[in-house]
Write an enzyme that holds these catalytic residues in place. Sequence first.
Site, PDB file in Angstrom:
ATOM      1  CE  LYS A 191     -14.358 -12.441  17.265  1.00 33.76           C
ATOM      2  NZ  LYS A 191     -14.773 -12.596  15.852  1.00 33.76           N
ATOM      3  NE  ARG A 247     -23.009 -22.498  14.484  1.00 30.69           N
ATOM      4  CZ  ARG A 247     -21.717 -22.214  14.626  1.00 30.69           C
ATOM      5  NH1 ARG A 247     -20.947 -22.998  15.333  1.00 30.69           N
ATOM      6  NH2 ARG A 247     -21.187 -21.150  14.044  1.00 30.69           N
ATOM      7  CD  GLU A 267     -29.030  -9.036  24.187  1.00 30.98           C
ATOM      8  OE1 GLU A 267     -30.155  -9.276  23.708  1.00 30.98           O
ATOM      9  OE2 GLU A 267     -28.857  -8.587  25.329  1.00 30.98           O
ATOM     10  CB  CYS A 302     -31.505 -10.488  15.513  1.00 29.65           C
ATOM     11  SG  CYS A 302     -31.612  -8.788  16.109  1.00 29.65           S
ATOM     12  CD  GLU A 401     -31.469 -15.776  13.104  1.00 29.06           C
ATOM     13  OE1 GLU A 401     -30.407 -16.344  13.401  1.00 29.06           O
ATOM     14  OE2 GLU A 401     -31.836 -14.703  13.608  1.00 29.06           O
TER      15      GLU A 401
HETATM   16  P1  NAD Z   1     -22.169 -15.848  14.867  1.00 25.07           P
HETATM   17  O1  NAD Z   1     -22.722 -16.448  16.105  1.00 25.07           O
HETATM   18  O2  NAD Z   1     -21.663 -16.739  13.810  1.00 25.07           O
HETATM   19  O3  NAD Z   1     -20.948 -14.885  15.227  1.00 25.07           O
HETATM   20  C1  NAD Z   1     -21.068 -13.826  16.164  1.00 25.07           C
HETATM   21  C2  NAD Z   1     -19.707 -13.505  16.726  1.00 25.07           C
HETATM   22  O4  NAD Z   1     -19.226 -14.647  17.433  1.00 25.07           O
HETATM   23  C3  NAD Z   1     -18.644 -13.175  15.673  1.00 25.07           C
HETATM   24  O5  NAD Z   1     -17.793 -12.171  16.166  1.00 25.07           O
HETATM   25  C4  NAD Z   1     -17.905 -14.489  15.530  1.00 25.07           C
HETATM   26  O6  NAD Z   1     -16.568 -14.335  15.098  1.00 25.07           O
HETATM   27  C5  NAD Z   1     -17.951 -15.014  16.939  1.00 25.07           C
HETATM   28  N1  NAD Z   1     -17.827 -16.472  17.020  1.00 25.07           N
HETATM   29  C6  NAD Z   1     -18.193 -17.390  16.107  1.00 25.07           C
HETATM   30  N2  NAD Z   1     -17.881 -18.626  16.531  1.00 25.07           N
HETATM   31  C7  NAD Z   1     -17.314 -18.491  17.742  1.00 25.07           C
HETATM   32  C8  NAD Z   1     -16.764 -19.403  18.696  1.00 25.07           C
HETATM   33  N3  NAD Z   1     -16.750 -20.700  18.477  1.00 25.07           N
HETATM   34  N4  NAD Z   1     -16.280 -18.903  19.847  1.00 25.07           N
HETATM   35  C9  NAD Z   1     -16.288 -17.576  20.086  1.00 25.07           C
HETATM   36  N5  NAD Z   1     -16.762 -16.674  19.220  1.00 25.07           N
HETATM   37  C10 NAD Z   1     -17.284 -17.116  18.065  1.00 25.07           C
HETATM   38  O7  NAD Z   1     -23.290 -14.876  14.345  1.00 25.07           O
HETATM   39  P2  NAD Z   1     -23.264 -13.977  13.026  1.00 25.07           P
HETATM   40  O8  NAD Z   1     -23.491 -14.870  11.858  1.00 25.07           O
HETATM   41  O9  NAD Z   1     -22.083 -13.081  13.053  1.00 25.07           O
HETATM   42  O10 NAD Z   1     -24.534 -13.030  13.269  1.00 25.07           O
HETATM   43  C11 NAD Z   1     -25.823 -13.389  12.970  1.00 25.07           C
HETATM   44  C12 NAD Z   1     -26.572 -13.832  14.208  1.00 25.07           C
HETATM   45  O11 NAD Z   1     -26.597 -12.791  15.177  1.00 25.07           O
HETATM   46  C13 NAD Z   1     -28.005 -14.157  13.904  1.00 25.07           C
HETATM   47  O12 NAD Z   1     -28.373 -15.354  14.557  1.00 25.07           O
HETATM   48  C14 NAD Z   1     -28.761 -12.972  14.505  1.00 25.07           C
HETATM   49  O13 NAD Z   1     -30.087 -13.242  14.847  1.00 25.07           O
HETATM   50  C15 NAD Z   1     -27.937 -12.658  15.684  1.00 25.07           C
HETATM   51  N6  NAD Z   1     -28.180 -11.286  16.147  1.00 25.07           N
HETATM   52  C16 NAD Z   1     -28.887 -11.109  17.316  1.00 25.07           C
HETATM   53  C17 NAD Z   1     -29.160  -9.818  17.768  1.00 25.07           C
HETATM   54  C18 NAD Z   1     -29.912  -9.590  19.066  1.00 25.07           C
HETATM   55  O14 NAD Z   1     -29.870  -8.486  19.568  1.00 25.07           O
HETATM   56  N7  NAD Z   1     -30.595 -10.581  19.612  1.00 25.07           N
HETATM   57  C19 NAD Z   1     -28.738  -8.713  17.027  1.00 25.07           C
HETATM   58  C20 NAD Z   1     -28.027  -8.931  15.841  1.00 25.07           C
HETATM   59  C21 NAD Z   1     -27.755 -10.228  15.422  1.00 25.07           C
END
Ligand code: NAD
Length: 497
Positions: A191, A247, A267, A302, A401
């Site tokens: 997804k 979150r 992650e 990240c 962040e």
């Molecule tokens: P996000 O958590 O908003 O979304 C990530 C994914 O989860 C998306 O596909 C989104 O559609 C899905 N999602 C959102 N709400 C959901 C729900 N209620 N239920 C199920 N799925 C849901 O994050 P983002 O804004 O897309 O990405 C940025 C974040 O990702 C930052 O916090 C960044 O630090 C983190 N990140 C971490 C790593 C790592 O390896 N630790 C790498 C890249 C990004």
Amino acid sequence: MKTQTPIDWHARAKDLKIDGRALIDGQRVASVAGDAFEKRSPIDGRLLGTVARGQAADIDVAVRGARRAFEDGRWALQPPGARKKVLRRFAEAMLASREELALLETLDMGKPIRDSLAVDVPGASRCIQWYAEAVDKVYDQIAPTGPGAVAMITREPMGVIGAIVPWNYPMLMAAWKLGPALAAGNSVVLKPSEKSPFTALRLGELALQAGLPEGVLNVVPGYGPEAGEALALHMDVDAIGFTGSTRVGRRMLEYAGRSNLKRVYNELGGKSANIVFADFDDLDRAAATAATGVFYNQGESCNAPTRLLVEESIADEFVARIAAHAKSWAPGNPLASDTAMGALVDEGQVSTVLRYIESGRKEGAKMLTGGERVHPAQGGCYIAPTIFDRVGNEMTIAREEIFGPVLSVIRFRTEEEALARANASSYGLQAAVWTTQLSRAHRVARGLRAGTVHVNQYDEDDMTVPFGGYKQSGNGRDKSLHALEKYTELKTTWIRL
Ligand code: NAD
């Protein structure tokens, strides 16, 4: 010598045909309900295409297909050498489609085309290739038990893996899940983020063309609270490989608790500390690296070292050097080959970042440069590289962040103070220490509560090392052989002799 004509990415972008339908059981399909959403580019707001709006019914069809594919062994029961061949072809196909994939990625989420080409496509391809190469070289174990029995400890594919990934490195994050999950023999439902669905869908097609059997890799785009939630709640998904915000990572654990206790590998976010001691002998390299770390990918990384902890005696000079380097990160159109910083992913992200900048001002940090939206006439999502000095650890911009090009500079006087401030964070993804004192380097590296610690650099990266965080930065590890552990079950088989 023959000189190559530079690619006209603007012209290519105009001609690009983008298919936003889901990929389920080997077929490109509209969503079950026929719903779709429009996807616009953060570069200039242009419409890129419509995307299937996957919901619970679509996820259910995809999971059933993935389960059938797993149970009949069309992939899981192929010998490792055969899986290796297919995955290597998949990795090669990505390189062969390098320009198309790079363009899709850039149009979709705004990163510079030069980075999509030089980093994202080859990095994602390399990841798939690395797991392809690894999978026929990992051995199981025989336990050192007594003479009356043999105990074999083996790893088996888990079944159906749900991969939920973010928009900041869409292809790379997808590859970090697909590489180990597919190499181990699982089926996957991927997804992608609703903000960056297109490369994931193309990856699914390329994998099919490379010989991955139908149903083994399904890609269902859609919104998080719809498609994402349905996947994480599904009773027939064995594990979730999630990359995203802390979150939503919290929610993943709730979904597992409310459904089938599927494994959840999170992650998550970061607020990485970068500690520079006055004794370091190449402050300009340290400053250039600090600027690159925080401004690369528009600050949407990240592991960006967004908290710079600098020793008071060199702080004025060091911060001036970073501010000078920030000039080379002025945002521009990502389709221009010399642009170093592109557009933020969307208007929502621009508002979030500007809100944080405002909170930094209000809470008393000193803004040295940036702090504003730029190029309004282009209709895109551009924010100037921003540096705040004299940030206190309690300020919002030091704790949360931001996920944009904003650096918080925190000054310190002693090593103990530096370490205590660095660790006073709910995150623990990465950290760095710059010093020429050997014992200090070891002491501080040991003391830092982070999944990766860099000493006198921040650039090294390799498929051979795990990537992941302490504390609320998550629990799983992507990359390296360790990632295979996430997508396999450990089985003990006792045989009486
Ligand atoms: P996000 O958590 O908003 O979304 C990530 C994914 O989860 C998306 O596909 C989104 O559609 C899905 N999602 C959102 N709400 C959901 C729900 N209620 N239920 C199920 N799925 C849901 O994050 P983002 O804004 O897309 O990405 C940025 C974040 O990702 C930052 O916090 C960044 O630090 C983190 N990140 C971490 C790593 C790592 O390896 N630790 C790498 C890249 C990004």
